[in-house]
Design a protein around this motif. Structure first.
Motif, PDB file in Angstrom:
ATOM      1  N   TRP A  16       0.832  -1.209   0.000  1.00 43.80           N
ATOM      2  CA  TRP A  16       0.000   0.000   0.000  1.00 43.80           C
ATOM      3  C   TRP A  16       0.868   1.260   0.000  1.00 43.80           C
ATOM      4  CZ3 TRP A  16      -4.711   1.669  -0.946  1.00 43.80           C
ATOM      5  CH2 TRP A  16      -5.098   2.931  -0.475  1.00 43.80           C
ATOM      6  N   LEU A  17       1.937   1.239   0.768  1.00 46.81           N
ATOM      7  CA  LEU A  17       2.787   2.418   0.889  1.00 46.81           C
ATOM      8  C   LEU A  17       3.690   2.632  -0.323  1.00 46.81           C
ATOM      9  CD1 LEU A  17       3.782   2.125   4.657  1.00 46.81           C
ATOM     10  CD2 LEU A  17       2.090   3.656   3.615  1.00 46.81           C
ATOM     11  N   ASP A  18       3.918   1.605  -1.114  1.00 43.13           N
ATOM     12  CA  ASP A  18       4.812   1.697  -2.272  1.00 43.13           C
ATOM     13  C   ASP A  18       4.033   2.082  -3.529  1.00 43.13           C
ATOM     14  OD1 ASP A  18       7.006   1.578  -3.918  1.00 43.13           O
ATOM     15  OD2 ASP A  18       6.993  -0.613  -4.056  1.00 43.13           O
ATOM     16  N   ARG A  19       3.508   3.295  -3.545  1.00 42.87           N
ATOM     17  CA  ARG A  19       2.706   3.770  -4.683  1.00 42.87           C
ATOM     18  C   ARG A  19       3.542   3.821  -5.963  1.00 42.87           C
ATOM     19  NH1 ARG A  19      -1.999   6.211  -5.732  1.00 42.87           N
ATOM     20  NH2 ARG A  19      -2.073   7.584  -7.534  1.00 42.87           N
ATOM     21  N   ASP A  20       4.777   4.266  -5.855  1.00 41.88           N
ATOM     22  CA  ASP A  20       5.627   4.356  -7.044  1.00 41.88           C
ATOM     23  C   ASP A  20       5.892   2.966  -7.637  1.00 41.88           C
ATOM     24  OD1 ASP A  20       5.755   7.100  -6.814  1.00 41.88           O
ATOM     25  OD2 ASP A  20       7.615   7.062  -5.641  1.00 41.88           O
ATOM     26  N   GLY A  21       6.122   2.001  -6.769  1.00 46.46           N
ATOM     27  CA  GLY A  21       6.340   0.631  -7.245  1.00 46.46           C
ATOM     28  C   GLY A  21       5.097   0.069  -7.922  1.00 46.46           C
ATOM     29  N   THR A  22       3.935   0.356  -7.349  1.00 45.89           N
ATOM     30  CA  THR A  22       2.677  -0.107  -7.946  1.00 45.89           C
ATOM     31  C   THR A  22       2.453   0.569  -9.293  1.00 45.89           C
ATOM     32  OG1 THR A  22       1.746  -0.443  -5.737  1.00 45.89           O
ATOM     33  CG2 THR A  22       0.197  -0.359  -7.565  1.00 45.89           C
ATOM     34  N   ARG A  23       2.751   1.857  -9.365  1.00 50.90           N
ATOM     35  CA  ARG A  23       2.599   2.588 -10.629  1.00 50.90           C
ATOM     36  C   ARG A  23       3.519   1.994 -11.693  1.00 50.90           C
ATOM     37  NH1 ARG A  23       4.158   7.238  -9.115  1.00 50.90           N
ATOM     38  NH2 ARG A  23       2.162   8.035  -8.416  1.00 50.90           N
ATOM     39  N   ALA A  24       4.767   1.735 -11.331  1.00 51.77           N
ATOM     40  CA  ALA A  24       5.724   1.176 -12.293  1.00 51.77           C
ATOM     41  C   ALA A  24       5.287  -0.219 -12.755  1.00 51.77           C
ATOM     42  CB  ALA A  24       7.112   1.110 -11.663  1.00 51.77           C
ATOM     43  N   ARG A  45      -5.346   6.178 -12.429  1.00 46.31           N
ATOM     44  CA  ARG A  45      -6.568   5.440 -12.061  1.00 46.31           C
ATOM     45  C   ARG A  45      -6.277   3.951 -11.899  1.00 46.31           C
ATOM     46  NH1 ARG A  45      -8.689   8.985 -15.602  1.00 46.31           N
ATOM     47  NH2 ARG A  45      -8.725   7.513 -17.347  1.00 46.31           N
ATOM     48  N   ALA A  46      -5.508   3.397 -12.834  1.00 50.12           N
ATOM     49  CA  ALA A  46      -5.157   1.979 -12.757  1.00 50.12           C
ATOM     50  C   ALA A  46      -4.306   1.697 -11.519  1.00 50.12           C
ATOM     51  CB  ALA A  46      -4.422   1.550 -14.023  1.00 50.12           C
ATOM     52  N   THR A  47      -3.414   2.622 -11.186  1.00 56.90           N
ATOM     53  CA  THR A  47      -2.581   2.467  -9.988  1.00 56.90           C
ATOM     54  C   THR A  47      -3.444   2.493  -8.729  1.00 56.90           C
ATOM     55  OG1 THR A  47      -0.685   3.483 -11.084  1.00 56.90           O
ATOM     56  CG2 THR A  47      -0.663   3.479  -8.678  1.00 56.90           C
ATOM     57  N   ASP A  48      -4.374   3.435  -8.665  1.00 57.29           N
ATOM     58  CA  ASP A  48      -5.274   3.496  -7.507  1.00 57.29           C
ATOM     59  C   ASP A  48      -6.103   2.219  -7.378  1.00 57.29           C
ATOM     60  OD1 ASP A  48      -4.379   5.994  -6.775  1.00 57.29           O
ATOM     61  OD2 ASP A  48      -6.007   7.076  -7.797  1.00 57.29           O
ATOM     62  N   GLN A  49      -6.609   1.713  -8.495  1.00 54.13           N
ATOM     63  CA  GLN A  49      -7.388   0.472  -8.463  1.00 54.13           C
ATOM     64  C   GLN A  49      -6.535  -0.691  -7.986  1.00 54.13           C
ATOM     65  OE1 GLN A  49      -8.860   0.134 -12.451  1.00 54.13           O
ATOM     66  NE2 GLN A  49     -10.570   1.554 -12.092  1.00 54.13           N
ATOM     67  N   ALA A  50      -5.308  -0.763  -8.467  1.00 55.78           N
ATOM     68  CA  ALA A  50      -4.415  -1.845  -8.051  1.00 55.78           C
ATOM     69  C   ALA A  50      -4.102  -1.761  -6.560  1.00 55.78           C
ATOM     70  CB  ALA A  50      -3.119  -1.804  -8.864  1.00 55.78           C
ATOM     71  N   ARG A  51      -3.868  -0.551  -6.072  1.00 49.41           N
ATOM     72  CA  ARG A  51      -3.572  -0.382  -4.641  1.00 49.41           C
ATOM     73  C   ARG A  51      -4.766  -0.793  -3.789  1.00 49.41           C
ATOM     74  NH1 ARG A  51      -2.293   4.980  -3.033  1.00 49.41           N
ATOM     75  NH2 ARG A  51      -1.219   4.122  -1.247  1.00 49.41           N
ATOM     76  N   TRP A  52      -5.976  -0.349  -4.164  1.00 48.47           N
ATOM     77  CA  TRP A  52      -7.161  -0.697  -3.381  1.00 48.47           C
ATOM     78  C   TRP A  52      -7.456  -2.188  -3.450  1.00 48.47           C
ATOM     79  CZ3 TRP A  52      -9.087   1.757   0.471  1.00 48.47           C
ATOM     80  CH2 TRP A  52      -8.925   3.142   0.551  1.00 48.47           C
ATOM     81  N   PHE A  53      -7.272  -2.772  -4.638  1.00 51.12           N
ATOM     82  CA  PHE A  53      -7.474  -4.213  -4.768  1.00 51.12           C
ATOM     83  C   PHE A  53      -6.496  -4.967  -3.867  1.00 51.12           C
ATOM     84  CE2 PHE A  53      -6.613  -8.336  -6.736  1.00 51.12           C
ATOM     85  CZ  PHE A  53      -7.898  -8.859  -6.768  1.00 51.12           C
ATOM     86  N   PHE A 102      13.062 -10.415  -7.492  1.00 52.82           N
ATOM     87  CA  PHE A 102      13.333 -10.952  -6.174  1.00 52.82           C
ATOM     88  C   PHE A 102      13.442  -9.818  -5.173  1.00 52.82           C
ATOM     89  CE2 PHE A 102      14.736 -14.244  -9.070  1.00 52.82           C
ATOM     90  CZ  PHE A 102      14.078 -15.331  -8.535  1.00 52.82           C
ATOM     91  N   GLY A 103      12.506  -8.881  -5.271  1.00 52.70           N
ATOM     92  CA  GLY A 103      12.468  -7.742  -4.372  1.00 52.70           C
ATOM     93  C   GLY A 103      11.732  -8.081  -3.090  1.00 52.70           C
ATOM     94  N   PRO A 104      11.370  -7.067  -2.328  1.00 51.30           N
ATOM     95  CA  PRO A 104      10.694  -7.277  -1.043  1.00 51.30           C
ATOM     96  C   PRO A 104       9.374  -8.018  -1.187  1.00 51.30           C
ATOM     97  CG  PRO A 104      11.367  -4.980  -1.290  1.00 51.30           C
ATOM     98  CD  PRO A 104      11.647  -5.660  -2.581  1.00 51.30           C
ATOM     99  N   GLY A 105       8.614  -7.735  -2.240  1.00 55.20           N
ATOM    100  CA  GLY A 105       7.329  -8.400  -2.419  1.00 55.20           C
ATOM    101  C   GLY A 105       7.471  -9.899  -2.603  1.00 55.20           C
TER     102      GLY A 105
END
Length: 145
Positions: A16-24, A45-53, A102-105
């Motif tokens: 949730w906190l990694d908005r830049d990573g989600t956007r990328a 919009r797609a980034t926001d949807q992905a974060r909320w999902f 092989f990052g944190p996720g």
């Protein structure tokens, strides 16, 4: 299972906190699967949807971990079955998701998968069966009082 719920909660919070990573990642997936670059507004919009999902899915998984932990703590044999199904679904989902980095996720996902599989292994060991039976008998005795 409580450790699994905690790891899942931390994983959800980190995502949730990694908005830049989600956007990328959203931009990369749009380019990979749709063969196009998303305009800025559409990408946001797609980034926001992905974060909320991710947040809703992560919270749901935390609740599932806690529910199965409660079933097992109360000595319900169905807790073993539920834990097994959840571990199998999570393992296949994780392995088939095509984790490419092989990052944190990926590390947190691997830890969650390992905790789930270790929990299932421990729940199906022989010493657990008599304990579950004794808990079921104690519940039945309380109901007849």
């Amino acid at each position: 299972m409580m450790a699994g719920a905690l790891v899942q909660a931390v994983s959800t919070l980190v995502a949730w906190l990694d908005r830049d990573g989600t956007r990328a990642q959203t931009a990369r997936l749009a380019h990979e699967f749709q063969r196009r670059t998303l305009p800025a507004g559409e990408l946001e919009r797609a980034t926001d949807q992905a974060r909320w999902f991710g947040l809703v899915t992560g919270a749901f998984c935390v609740v599932l971990w806690l529910l199965v932990a409660r079933l097992c703590l109360r000595g319900r044999a169905s807790g073993r079955t539920c834990a097994t199904v959840l571990a199998i679904v999570y393992t296949f989902t994780f392995l088939l998701s095509g984790v490419r980095s092989f990052g944190p996720g990926a590390l947190i996902g691997a830890v969650t998968m390992t905790l789930g599989l270790a929990t299932v292994y421990l729940l199906w060991r022989r010493p657990v069966t008599p304990w579950l039976s004794s808990q079921g008998a104690a519940r039945a005795a309380r109901r007849t009082r």
